[in-house]
Scaffold this active site. Structure first.
Site, short mmCIF file in Angstrom:
data_model
loop_
_atom_site.label_atom_id
_atom_site.label_comp_id
_atom_site.label_asym_id
_atom_site.label_seq_id
_atom_site.Cartn_x
_atom_site.Cartn_y
_atom_site.Cartn_z
N GLU A 128 0.82 -1.22 0.00
CA GLU A 128 0.00 0.00 0.00
C GLU A 128 0.85 1.27 0.00
O GLU A 128 0.51 2.26 -0.65
CB GLU A 128 -0.91 -0.01 1.24
CG GLU A 128 -1.85 1.16 1.36
CD GLU A 128 -2.87 1.18 0.23
OE1 GLU A 128 -3.73 0.30 0.18
OE2 GLU A 128 -2.79 2.10 -0.62
N VAL A 131 2.59 3.55 -3.34
CA VAL A 131 2.00 4.65 -4.12
C VAL A 131 1.14 5.51 -3.19
O VAL A 131 0.28 4.99 -2.49
CB VAL A 131 1.10 4.14 -5.27
CG1 VAL A 131 0.65 5.29 -6.15
CG2 VAL A 131 1.80 3.08 -6.09
N GLY A 133 1.87 7.31 -0.45
CA GLY A 133 2.16 7.44 0.98
C GLY A 133 0.99 6.98 1.84
O GLY A 133 0.59 5.82 1.80
N ILE A 135 -2.13 7.68 1.59
CA ILE A 135 -3.46 7.60 0.97
C ILE A 135 -3.78 6.14 0.60
O ILE A 135 -3.02 5.51 -0.13
CB ILE A 135 -3.54 8.43 -0.34
CG1 ILE A 135 -2.92 9.80 -0.14
CG2 ILE A 135 -4.97 8.56 -0.82
CD1 ILE A 135 -2.74 10.58 -1.44
N ASP A 200 9.36 8.51 -11.56
CA ASP A 200 8.71 8.05 -10.33
C ASP A 200 7.19 8.00 -10.53
O ASP A 200 6.54 7.00 -10.19
CB ASP A 200 9.09 8.99 -9.18
CG ASP A 200 8.43 8.59 -7.87
OD1 ASP A 200 8.93 7.65 -7.24
OD2 ASP A 200 7.42 9.20 -7.50
N LYS A 204 4.73 4.63 -10.54
CA LYS A 204 3.54 4.53 -9.69
C LYS A 204 2.28 4.34 -10.54
O LYS A 204 1.39 3.57 -10.18
CB LYS A 204 3.41 5.78 -8.82
CG LYS A 204 4.48 5.85 -7.73
CD LYS A 204 4.42 7.21 -7.08
CE LYS A 204 5.41 7.37 -5.95
NZ LYS A 204 5.49 8.76 -5.51
N1 LIG Z 1 10.55 8.66 2.35
C1 LIG Z 1 9.26 8.63 2.04
O1 LIG Z 1 8.51 9.55 2.37
C2 LIG Z 1 8.69 7.45 1.28
C3 LIG Z 1 7.33 7.44 0.94
C4 LIG Z 1 6.79 6.33 0.29
C5 LIG Z 1 7.62 5.26 -0.02
N2 LIG Z 1 8.95 5.31 0.30
C6 LIG Z 1 9.79 4.16 -0.03
O2 LIG Z 1 10.24 3.58 1.20
C7 LIG Z 1 11.53 3.02 1.02
C8 LIG Z 1 12.48 3.58 2.07
O3 LIG Z 1 12.61 4.96 1.92
P1 LIG Z 1 13.31 5.87 3.05
O4 LIG Z 1 13.02 7.27 2.67
O5 LIG Z 1 12.94 5.42 4.41
O6 LIG Z 1 14.87 5.53 2.78
P2 LIG Z 1 16.10 5.85 3.72
O7 LIG Z 1 15.76 6.92 4.70
O8 LIG Z 1 17.27 6.04 2.84
O9 LIG Z 1 16.30 4.50 4.56
C9 LIG Z 1 16.84 3.33 4.02
C10 LIG Z 1 17.20 2.37 5.16
O10 LIG Z 1 17.68 1.15 4.60
C11 LIG Z 1 18.95 0.82 5.14
N3 LIG Z 1 19.74 0.20 4.07
C12 LIG Z 1 20.01 0.72 2.85
N4 LIG Z 1 20.74 -0.15 2.11
C13 LIG Z 1 20.92 -1.23 2.91
C14 LIG Z 1 21.60 -2.46 2.74
N5 LIG Z 1 22.25 -2.75 1.62
N6 LIG Z 1 21.59 -3.34 3.77
C15 LIG Z 1 20.96 -3.04 4.91
N7 LIG Z 1 20.28 -1.89 5.14
C16 LIG Z 1 20.28 -1.00 4.15
C17 LIG Z 1 19.56 2.11 5.63
O11 LIG Z 1 20.46 1.81 6.67
P3 LIG Z 1 21.29 2.97 7.46
O12 LIG Z 1 20.25 3.77 8.19
O13 LIG Z 1 22.20 2.25 8.38
O14 LIG Z 1 21.98 3.78 6.39
C18 LIG Z 1 18.31 2.88 6.08
O15 LIG Z 1 18.02 2.56 7.42
C19 LIG Z 1 11.90 3.30 -0.43
O16 LIG Z 1 11.54 2.19 -1.22
C20 LIG Z 1 11.05 4.49 -0.80
O17 LIG Z 1 10.77 4.56 -2.18
C21 LIG Z 1 9.50 6.38 0.93
#
Ligand SMILES: NC(=O)c1ccc[n+]([C@@H]2O[C@H](COP(=O)([O-])OP(=O)(O)OC[C@H]3O[C@@H](n4cnc5c(N)ncnc54)[C@H](OP(=O)(O)O)[C@@H]3O)[C@@H](O)[C@H]2O)c1
Length: 429
Positions: A128, A131, A133, A135, A200, A204
């Site tokens: 969910e 796409v 966030g 919603i 992006d 989506k």
């Molecule tokens: N940010 C948003 O608002 C949002 C909204 C909807 C969907 N998403 C999706 O949610 C996902 C995460 O986004 P995010 O913004 O939370 O990313 P992020 O802040 O960069 O967090 C990524 C996490 O994954 C860990 N990580 C990365 N590579 C790794 C590896 N090879 N082995 C182990 N751990 C690893 C990192 O560890 P460290 O902390 O130790 O570096 C970090 O804790 C993505 O798919 C994104 O498209 C994000």
């Protein structure tokens, strides 16, 4: 009874998940009869400071501690990107764990492989959060609206570009200036290509269209145009025409022929999508029985995204409680075909720089007339003593006719530049 959960990644989204599960675990236990416990959290750097509190033994840098732990029944993936997320998810499924992911890139590119594997091993994959966030979009399309034939999807599904376009509209600043500001504030990534080039949104849209139209759709099926060419001049002309510029993702299903487009669009101010600003997202859905629906809310952020993930987690707990899985299957209808470059007939906005000489306008009118493109509005301004800028809004016209007019325009000496061509939506549409 407790259910052990492994969390892959603990960044923006993962830490929101930890916070929300900690806050709501009692309520979730009352609701589902099962108490969720995040027993292990995979990160890259276990010494990094994080906004959530863990017991030390929860953190690991070794994925096997989660993927090979038979006590863990569910894995939540918030690492992002294709690898190693893809391998971890496939491994988790094959080890008999249900999977929840927020990873739109992975679902858009490898969704079929992941869902097929899940089906083979009898596990569920929920996504969910991938796409829109917070919603709810995936579940309404998959479950609540199943009785409908969905014919139209239209929405703003990328917060970064919506923030940039909203700022350009509010301040009159140009694209590069606003992008830089968005990067400084952390709203845009240092490499903004995926957002500003429309990829992006395209991914989506592919996910949403696959579900809504019961088809196998990938990014390659989507005609994508980004927002790099939108200038302060276009934003000002849009305002003069009673519109704002938005990056719209649109999908239509006409008797099994699908058209999928992501492109900057002039949205007239009487259309609700014109008022979706900043990092908010919205999606219009048209179903043959339900009529028009609009979903609106926060498209990203730590807790909004965690809200969707924990909602999925509760769904898995309910399934575990009833000892069931794969209740909601992805239906594919074989007769659906994707037609690239064939959007619905619409009005178009064109901005041209032409030589400021007599007869040029008549020449353009003739080109449009021969292609059977009629003009609704024309704004003509002098840019220098030798050139003039012309803005044309056409009546509704098919993409082929428009392309015919454009081909001739490009070959005409007196037309110096065609700056931007964008569809116009709203008003009677
Ligand atoms: N940010 C948003 O608002 C949002 C909204 C909807 C969907 N998403 C999706 O949610 C996902 C995460 O986004 P995010 O913004 O939370 O990313 P992020 O802040 O960069 O967090 C990524 C996490 O994954 C860990 N990580 C990365 N590579 C790794 C590896 N090879 N082995 C182990 N751990 C690893 C990192 O560890 P460290 O902390 O130790 O570096 C970090 O804790 C993505 O798919 C994104 O498209 C994000």
């Amino acid at each position: 009874m407790e259910v052990n959960i492994g969390l892959l990644g603990c960044g923006t989204v993962g830490s929101g998940v930890v916070e929300l599960v900690q806050k709501r675990s009692e309520m979730i236990a009352r609701l589902t009869g099962l108490e969720p416990i995040i027993t292990r959290v995979l990160v890259r750097d276990s010494h990094k400071s994080r906004p959530v509190v863990f017991k030390h033994e929860q953190l690991t840098t070794n994925a096997s501690d989660i993927l090979e732990d038979p006590e863990i029944r569910m894995v939540i993936e918030t690492i992002g990107g294709i690898e190693p997320a893809r391998t971890f998810i496939l491994q988790a499924l094959r080890a008999g764990k249900h999977v929840i992911t927020a990873n739109k890139d992975l679902i858009a590119e490898h969704g079929a492989e992941i869902l097929d594997t899940a089906e083979q091993v009898g596990m569920d994959v929920y996504y969910e959060a991938a796409v829109g966030g917070a919603i709810p979009l995936i579940r309404p399309l998959k479950e609540s609206l199943t009785a409908n034939e969905i014919t139209d999807l239209k929405g703003i599904i990328n917060g970064t570009t919506n923030y940039i376009l909203s700022k350009m509209t509010a301040t009159g600043a140009d694209f590069d200036e606003v992008l830089q500001e968005a990067q400084d504030l952390g709203y845009a990534e240092s490499n903004p290509a995926s957002d500003v080039d429309g990829l992006d949104s395209g991914r989506k849209l592919a996910i949403l269209a696959s579900i809504a139209f019961h088809a196998k759709v990938t990014l390659d099926d989507v005609d994508v145009t980004g927002i790099r060419t939108i200038s302060a001049t276009d934003v000002a002309y849009a305002h003069e025409l009673g519109a704002v510029i938005k990056l719209l993702a649109e999908g239509t299903d006409r008797d099994g022929n699908l058209s999928l487009q992501v492109r900057p669009t002039l949205v007239l101010k009487d259309h609700p999508l014109a008022h979706v600003s900043d990092a908010f997202n919205a999606l219009y859905v048209r179903g043959d029985a339900a009529g028009d629906l609009m979903f609106f809310g926060r498209g990203a952020g730590s807790l909004p995204t965690a809200s969707a993930i924990v909602g999925d987690m509760i769904e898995v707990l309910r399934n575990l409680r009833m000892d069931t899985a794969l209740r909601v299957r992805h239906l594919l209808l074989p007769h659906k075909r994707v037609r690239r470059g064939q959007g619905e007939p619409t009005r178009y906005y064109l901005r041209l720089t032409v030589r400021d000489q007599s007869g040029v306008f008549a020449q353009i009118a003739t080109i449009f007339g021969l292609a059977e493109v009629s003009m609704e509005t024309v704004l003509q301004k002098r840019s220098s003593h030798e050139t003039a800028e012309i803005v044309i809004v056409t009546h509704e016209v098919g993409q082929e006719q428009l392309n015919q007019a454009l081909t001739t325009l490009y070959a005409t000496d007196s037309v110096l530049t065609v700056h931007n061509v964008m569809p116009v939506t709203g008003g009677a549409q």
